[in-house]
Motif scaffolding. Structure first.
Motif, PDB file in Angstrom:
ATOM      1  N   SER A   1      -5.909   2.750   6.826  1.00  0.00           N
ATOM      2  CA  SER A   1      -5.626   3.978   7.565  1.00  0.00           C
ATOM      3  C   SER A   1      -4.297   3.868   8.323  1.00  0.00           C
ATOM      4  O   SER A   1      -3.535   4.824   8.419  1.00  0.00           O
ATOM      5  CB  SER A   1      -6.811   4.300   8.481  1.00  0.00           C
TER       6      SER A   1
ATOM      7  N   VAL B   1       1.488   4.197  -2.313  1.00  0.00           N
ATOM      8  CA  VAL B   1       2.091   4.705  -3.543  1.00  0.00           C
ATOM      9  C   VAL B   1       2.419   3.576  -4.520  1.00  0.00           C
ATOM     10  O   VAL B   1       2.781   3.832  -5.668  1.00  0.00           O
ATOM     11  CB  VAL B   1       3.374   5.512  -3.247  1.00  0.00           C
ATOM     12  N   PHE B   2       2.286   2.325  -4.069  1.00  0.00           N
ATOM     13  CA  PHE B   2       2.624   1.201  -4.941  1.00  0.00           C
ATOM     14  C   PHE B   2       1.896  -0.050  -4.457  1.00  0.00           C
ATOM     15  O   PHE B   2       1.815  -0.309  -3.258  1.00  0.00           O
ATOM     16  CB  PHE B   2       4.138   0.941  -4.929  1.00  0.00           C
TER      17      PHE B   2
ATOM     18  N   GLU C   1       1.618  -4.266  -5.541  1.00  0.00           N
ATOM     19  CA  GLU C   1       2.023  -5.394  -6.391  1.00  0.00           C
ATOM     20  C   GLU C   1       1.076  -6.549  -6.129  1.00  0.00           C
ATOM     21  O   GLU C   1       0.901  -6.956  -4.977  1.00  0.00           O
ATOM     22  CB  GLU C   1       3.463  -5.796  -6.049  1.00  0.00           C
TER      23      GLU C   1
ATOM     24  N   GLU D   1       2.907  -0.558  -0.608  1.00  0.00           N
ATOM     25  CA  GLU D   1       3.972   0.305  -0.107  1.00  0.00           C
ATOM     26  C   GLU D   1       3.456   1.720   0.089  1.00  0.00           C
ATOM     27  O   GLU D   1       2.796   2.294  -0.772  1.00  0.00           O
ATOM     28  CB  GLU D   1       5.151   0.331  -1.096  1.00  0.00           C
ATOM     29  N   SER D   2       3.780   2.274   1.262  1.00  0.00           N
ATOM     30  CA  SER D   2       3.547   3.698   1.520  1.00  0.00           C
ATOM     31  C   SER D   2       4.849   4.434   1.235  1.00  0.00           C
ATOM     32  O   SER D   2       5.834   3.825   0.809  1.00  0.00           O
ATOM     33  CB  SER D   2       3.129   3.894   2.979  1.00  0.00           C
ATOM     34  N   VAL D   3       4.873   5.750   1.460  1.00  0.00           N
ATOM     35  CA  VAL D   3       6.126   6.485   1.300  1.00  0.00           C
ATOM     36  C   VAL D   3       7.208   5.847   2.165  1.00  0.00           C
ATOM     37  O   VAL D   3       8.342   5.670   1.753  1.00  0.00           O
ATOM     38  CB  VAL D   3       5.942   7.967   1.693  1.00  0.00           C
ATOM     39  N   LYS D   4       6.820   5.451   3.373  1.00  0.00           N
ATOM     40  CA  LYS D   4       7.780   4.980   4.367  1.00  0.00           C
ATOM     41  C   LYS D   4       8.170   3.517   4.262  1.00  0.00           C
ATOM     42  O   LYS D   4       9.321   3.181   4.487  1.00  0.00           O
ATOM     43  CB  LYS D   4       7.186   5.197   5.773  1.00  0.00           C
ATOM     44  N   ALA D   5       7.222   2.627   3.983  1.00  0.00           N
ATOM     45  CA  ALA D   5       7.520   1.208   4.196  1.00  0.00           C
ATOM     46  C   ALA D   5       6.703   0.295   3.299  1.00  0.00           C
ATOM     47  O   ALA D   5       5.646   0.680   2.786  1.00  0.00           O
ATOM     48  CB  ALA D   5       7.252   0.850   5.653  1.00  0.00           C
ATOM     49  N   ALA D   6       7.216  -0.934   3.134  1.00  0.00           N
ATOM     50  CA  ALA D   6       6.512  -1.974   2.386  1.00  0.00           C
ATOM     51  C   ALA D   6       5.835  -2.917   3.371  1.00  0.00           C
ATOM     52  O   ALA D   6       6.384  -3.214   4.427  1.00  0.00           O
ATOM     53  CB  ALA D   6       7.499  -2.741   1.522  1.00  0.00           C
TER      54      ALA D   6
ATOM     55  N   ASP E   1      -0.986   6.783   3.101  1.00  0.00           N
ATOM     56  CA  ASP E   1      -1.168   6.905   1.654  1.00  0.00           C
ATOM     57  C   ASP E   1      -0.303   5.892   0.916  1.00  0.00           C
ATOM     58  O   ASP E   1       0.922   5.907   1.027  1.00  0.00           O
ATOM     59  CB  ASP E   1      -0.776   8.314   1.197  1.00  0.00           C
TER      60      ASP E   1
ATOM     61  N   THR F   1       1.879  -7.069  -2.168  1.00  0.00           N
ATOM     62  CA  THR F   1       2.677  -6.113  -1.398  1.00  0.00           C
ATOM     63  C   THR F   1       2.087  -4.724  -1.590  1.00  0.00           C
ATOM     64  O   THR F   1       1.728  -4.354  -2.709  1.00  0.00           O
ATOM     65  CB  THR F   1       4.137  -6.110  -1.881  1.00  0.00           C
TER      66      THR F   1
END
Lengths: 120, 379
Positions: free
Chosen positions: A28, A34-35, A37, A55-60, A32, A53
Motif C-alpha cells: 500500500s 508497474v514492474f 524484477e 517499481e511504481s510509476v514514481k520510483a524503484a 500501484d 526490485t
C-alpha cells in the motif's frame, strides 16, 4: 510458521524452505506497481542483499533477502502482472522461495504481533 | 520523525489532508504527492476526464511598467529572456526561459500580456531568485511584485472546458494560451488555457481567501478528481515537457534542450530584436553551428522503467558513453516505460538504438520523438 522483517517482507516457513513476499503495508505504501524484477532460480543471497526490485510509476524500491539462502523458485505471475502485488500481496503475489542456509535463523525474525506493533 | 514544521503550506493544505493526501516536502512546501486513488488512477483520470492540481507553490509575479505602457515592460523583460515579449498580443501567453550569461537556463516560465502589465508564473524552487533577478533586471522601468496572496489551480483534461463552463465561466471561446479575467462564483480569477499535462486545460489564479471554495466546487463535479505531484510528473513526462532542475538547468542551453521553438525569429540572428538577452552570443552561435548534445525522448524496449540519472551507452556492454537520462519512469497512458535525456548529437536521431545502465544491466532503448502522447490543445 509466519515471520516478518522490519523491511516489510513476510516469510512463510515450511522446513528449510521460506516463501517470501512483501506485506500489505508495504504494497500500500508503494502504490500501484508497474514492474517487478525477480532473481534467477539458483541465485544465492546473504541476509540484507537486494534480491528483487519493484517499481511504481514514481520510483524503484529494493526487496531485500531476509535470510541467507538460495532461490529455488520464483513467481512469474507477478512479473507478468505486477498489479497482483497490490491486490493479493500476502497470498498469490509471493516473490520467491528460498532454501534457507540455516532454518533456525528465522527464529530471530518478527512474529505477526511484533510486526503489527512496528507498523502501528 | 523528520521535522517538517519549516515547510510552507499552500491555501489548500487543509483540504489536501481532508482528502487523504500523502504529503511530501517539495520546493519548501508540504505538498500532496498522491491521494488515496494513487498515481496510476490519477494519471489516467486526467487523460480521460479532468484532474485538479494545486500548483499554488509556484510563483506569480506582476511586472507593471512605470510609464503605463505595457510595451515598455515587454522590452525590459526581453533583456532577461530570449523570447518575443513585445509581439505577445493582449490576453495571450507564451512559454519563456530566463538565461544566464553562459547561455544556461535559470528557470522556465509563462509570460502573459494582461493589457497594462505582464503576468508571470515561475517555478516554486526558483521564485525568490527569479523575483530578485527581475527587480535587478527591470526594476528601473517597472514595478515588480511577487504575489503572495493568490493560489494557483490547474484543471486539466478533456472535460476541463465543460466543467468550467457548467460551473461558471464561458471558456469555450478561449484558445490554447489565451488569458482572461473571469468571475468563478463571484471570485475574480485570472484564467489561462494552458497546463503541464499535454491535455487541454486551464490554470486558474485565485485570491488565496477563495481558493478552498473554488477548489471544493470544482471537486464536487463528478468528472473532477484531485491529482498529486506524482501524476503531475508522469503526465508532463508523457507530454515531453521539461522539469526544471531535472531536464534543464544552468548547465543546459536552450538549443541543447531542444527548446529552439521558445526563441522566436525576432530574437534570433537577423531578427528585428536579435540578441540582447543573457548568453545571447553562445545561444545564437549554437543556432548557427549546432550543439554537441541534444535533449531527446527515449523509449525503453522492455517493461523496466529507466530513471533519471541512468547512464546511456551506444553498446550493450557499457563501453562507449552516449549521454544521461534526466527524467524517466512509467507512462500509464503509454502503458510502458518512457524517458528523456541528453545524448551526443551524433546519436540524437530518432530511431537510434542506445543502452541504459540499470542495476548493472544494459537495457535497450530507442531515441524517440516527443511527446509520447498526442497533445490535445485547443488551438
Amino acid at each position: 510458521m509466519l515471520k516478518f522483517t522490519e523491511e516489510h517482507e513476510w516469510l512463510k516457513i515450511d522446513g528449510d524452505i521460506a516463501t517470501i513476499g512483501i506485506t500489505e503495508h508495504a504494497a500500500s505504501q508503494l502504490g500501484d506497481l508497474v514492474f517487478v524484477e525477480l532473481p534467477e532460480a539458483g541465485a544465492a543471497f546473504s541476509k540484507g542483499a537486494s534480491a528483487a526490485t519493484v517499481e511504481s510509476v514514481k520510483a524503484a524500491s529494493d526487496v531485500y533477502c531476509p535470510l541467507d539462502g538460495e532461490v529455488v523458485e520464483v513467481n512469474q505471475a507477478i512479473v507478468d502482472d505486477p498489479s497482483l502485488v497490490n491486490s493479493d500481496p500476502q497470498g498469490a503475489a509471493w516473490f520467491f522461495k528460498l532454501k534457507l542456509s540455516d532454518p533456525s535463523s528465522a527464529n530471530a525474525l518478527l512474529d505477526e504481533a511484533a510486526y503489527k506493533e512496528l507498523i502501528g | 520523525m523528520e521535522d517538517l514544521s519549516h515547510l510552507k503550506h499552500t491555501p489548500l493544505h487543509a483540504l489536501h489532508l481532508s482528502l487523504g493526501a500523502r504529503m511530501v516536502p517539495f520546493a519548501g512546501y508540504d505538498m500532496p504527492v498522491q491521494y488515496p486513488e494513487g498515481v496510476l488512477k490519477e494519471h489516467l483520470h486526467t487523460r480521460a476526464a479532468a484532474g485538479l492540481f494545486d500548483v499554488s507553490h509556484m510563483g506569480q509575479i506582476v511586472i507593471r511598467p512605470k510609464s503605463g505602457r505595457v510595451e515598455d515592460a515587454a522590452l525590459a523583460l526581453e533583456r532577461l529572456v530570449p523570447v518575443d515579449v513585445l509581439g505577445l498580443a493582449e490576453d495571450r501567453q507564451r512559454y519563456g526561459l530566463f538565461t544566464n550569461a553562459e547561455g544556461g537556463i535559470l528557470d522556465d516560465l509563462m509570460i502573459a500580456n494582461r493589457g497594462d502589465h505582464l503576468f508571470l508564473v515561475v517555478n516554486a524552487a526558483c521564485k525568490d531568485a527569479d523575483f530578485a533577478h527581475l527587480k535587478r533586471g527591470v526594476g528601473d522601468t517597472c514595478e515588480v511584485t511577487l504575489l503572495d496572496d493568490r493560489a494557483l489551480l490547474a484543471l486539466q483534461g478533456p472535460r476541463a472546458e465543460a466543467v468550467l463552463g457548467e460551473l461558471w465561466a464561458d471558456v469555450a471561446s478561449m484558445r490554447f494560451m489565451d488569458v482572461t479575467e473571469a468571475d468563478l462564483h463571484d471570485v475574480s480569477c485570472i484564467i489561462s488555457r494552458s497546463g503541464y499535462t499535454g491535455e487541454d486545460g486551464f490554470e486558474i489564479s485565485v485570491p488565496a481567501a477563495s481558493a478552498v471554495d473554488v477548489a471544493q466546487r470544482l471537486l464536487e463535479h463528478p468528472d473532477v478528481m484531485p491529482i498529486g505531484l506524482g501524476a503531475r510528473d508522469s503526465l508532463r513526462l508523457e507530454a515531453g515537457l521539461c522539469l526544471y532542475g531535472n531536464d534543464i538547468d544552468t548547465g543546459t542551453t536552450p538549443v541543447e534542450a531542444s527548446l529552439e521553438w521558445a526563441i522566436q525569429k525576432s530574437r534570433r540572428s537577423g531578427g528585428t530584436r536579435a540578441g540582447g538577452f543573457p548568453g545571447a552570443d553562445r545561444i545564437l552561435a549554437e543556432f548557427a553551428d549546432g550543439v554537441s548534445r541534444r535533449r531527446v525522448g527515449l523509449k525503453p524496449e522492455g517493461r523496466a522503467p529507466v530513471r533519471g540519472g541512468a547512464k546511456l551507452f551506444i553498446d550493450a556492454e557499457g563501453k562507449q558513453a552516449a549521454g544521461t537520462v534526466t527524467s524517466g519512469g512509467f507512462g500509464p497512458s503509454v502503458d510502458g516505460p518512457i524517458a528523456m535525456g541528453y545524448v551526443d548529437a551524433e546519436h540524437a536521431e530518432n530511431g537510434t538504438r542506445l543502452f541504459a545502465e540499470v542495476r548493472g544491466k544494459y537495457l535497450p532503448l530507442t531515441v524517440s520523438a516527443l511527446p509520447f502522447v498526442k497533445q490535445t490543445y485547443k488551438r
